[in-house]
Write a protein that holds these residues in place. Structure first.
Motif, PDB file in Angstrom:
ATOM      1  N   ALA A 182       0.733  -1.147  -0.090  1.00 49.27           N
ATOM      2  CA  ALA A 182      -0.148   0.083   0.014  1.00 49.27           C
ATOM      3  C   ALA A 182       0.772   1.323  -0.064  1.00 49.27           C
ATOM      4  O   ALA A 182       0.404   2.295  -0.465  1.00 49.27           O
ATOM      5  N   HIS A 183       1.754   1.377   0.683  1.00 45.26           N
ATOM      6  CA  HIS A 183       2.945   2.370   0.801  1.00 45.26           C
ATOM      7  C   HIS A 183       3.518   2.579  -0.846  1.00 45.26           C
ATOM      8  O   HIS A 183       3.497   3.887  -1.110  1.00 45.26           O
ATOM      9  N   LEU A 184       4.009   1.506  -1.136  1.00 41.33           N
ATOM     10  CA  LEU A 184       4.669   1.650  -2.500  1.00 41.33           C
ATOM     11  C   LEU A 184       3.599   2.253  -3.544  1.00 41.33           C
ATOM     12  O   LEU A 184       3.855   3.295  -4.465  1.00 41.33           O
TER      13      LEU A 184
ATOM     14  N   PRO B 222       4.290  -4.814  -7.496  1.00 41.05           N
ATOM     15  CA  PRO B 222       4.409  -6.276  -7.271  1.00 41.05           C
ATOM     16  C   PRO B 222       5.889  -6.845  -7.247  1.00 41.05           C
ATOM     17  O   PRO B 222       6.199  -7.602  -6.792  1.00 41.05           O
ATOM     18  N   ALA B 223       6.500  -6.224  -8.267  1.00 41.47           N
ATOM     19  CA  ALA B 223       8.046  -6.769  -8.476  1.00 41.47           C
ATOM     20  C   ALA B 223       9.017  -6.382  -7.442  1.00 41.47           C
ATOM     21  O   ALA B 223       9.566  -7.214  -7.023  1.00 41.47           O
ATOM     22  N   ARG B 224       8.523  -5.251  -6.537  1.00 45.06           N
ATOM     23  CA  ARG B 224       9.403  -4.818  -5.407  1.00 45.06           C
ATOM     24  C   ARG B 224       9.333  -5.906  -4.302  1.00 45.06           C
ATOM     25  O   ARG B 224      10.002  -6.176  -3.751  1.00 45.06           O
TER      26      ARG B 224
ATOM     27  N   GLY C  69      18.116  -4.910   0.705  1.00 48.43           N
ATOM     28  CA  GLY C  69      18.241  -3.712  -0.219  1.00 48.43           C
ATOM     29  C   GLY C  69      18.813  -2.760   0.831  1.00 48.43           C
ATOM     30  O   GLY C  69      19.519  -2.968   1.871  1.00 48.43           O
ATOM     31  N   ARG C  70      18.701  -1.635   0.557  1.00 53.50           N
ATOM     32  CA  ARG C  70      19.142  -0.381   1.139  1.00 53.50           C
ATOM     33  C   ARG C  70      18.575   0.893   0.718  1.00 53.50           C
ATOM     34  O   ARG C  70      17.601   0.943  -0.371  1.00 53.50           O
TER      35      ARG C  70
ATOM     36  N   HIS D  21      15.003   1.455  -0.852  1.00 52.07           N
ATOM     37  CA  HIS D  21      14.421  -0.148  -1.091  1.00 52.07           C
ATOM     38  C   HIS D  21      14.760  -0.774   0.079  1.00 52.07           C
ATOM     39  O   HIS D  21      14.742  -2.073  -0.110  1.00 52.07           O
ATOM     40  N   GLY D  22      15.056  -0.462   1.088  1.00 51.60           N
ATOM     41  CA  GLY D  22      15.626  -1.318   2.409  1.00 51.60           C
ATOM     42  C   GLY D  22      14.592  -1.758   3.021  1.00 51.60           C
ATOM     43  O   GLY D  22      13.400  -1.057   3.372  1.00 51.60           O
ATOM     44  N   HIS D  23      14.547  -2.931   3.467  1.00 49.24           N
ATOM     45  CA  HIS D  23      13.597  -3.770   4.394  1.00 49.24           C
ATOM     46  C   HIS D  23      14.439  -4.455   5.590  1.00 49.24           C
ATOM     47  O   HIS D  23      15.633  -4.880   5.099  1.00 49.24           O
TER      48      HIS D  23
END
Length: 96
Positions: free
Chosen positions: A19-21, A30-32, A63-64, A67-69
């Motif tokens: 939802a945030h993306l 979806p690719a992320r 990631g970073r 893009h980081g999680h």
């Protein structure tokens, strides 16, 4: 090969991240999400790769920057299983 189990709460975490993306018009959300899931799969071959958070849990940095999680998980060697407990952006987790 180590088995990976996702806690029920991880589904809600993925929904929140998706939802945030979408809200911020990130290209191909979806690719992320798929990239995050693929990164978690590294635990199949390296369950101790994440840094120790306390005596029972570990964190896998995925990631970073934007893009980081971070995936919070617990590895039980006795049953060779990783239990992914939570998934957060690095900003939520206080890394950025």
């Amino acid at each position: 090969m180590t088995r990976i189990e996702l806690a029920t709460e991880v589904g809600a975490d993925i929904d929140r991240i998706l939802a945030h993306l979408v809200e911020y018009n990130v290209e191909n959300p979806p690719a992320r999400i798929q990239e995050i899931i693929q990164a978690i799969s590294v635990l199949e071959y390296n369950p101790l790769i994440g840094r120790t958070v306390n005596s029972n849990n570990r964190e896998l940095v995925i990631g970073r920057r934007s893009h980081g999680h971070v995936a919070l998980y617990r590895y039980l060697a006795e049953i060779d299983t990783v239990f992914v407990l939570a998934l957060r952006s690095q900003k939520e987790a206080g890394y950025i």
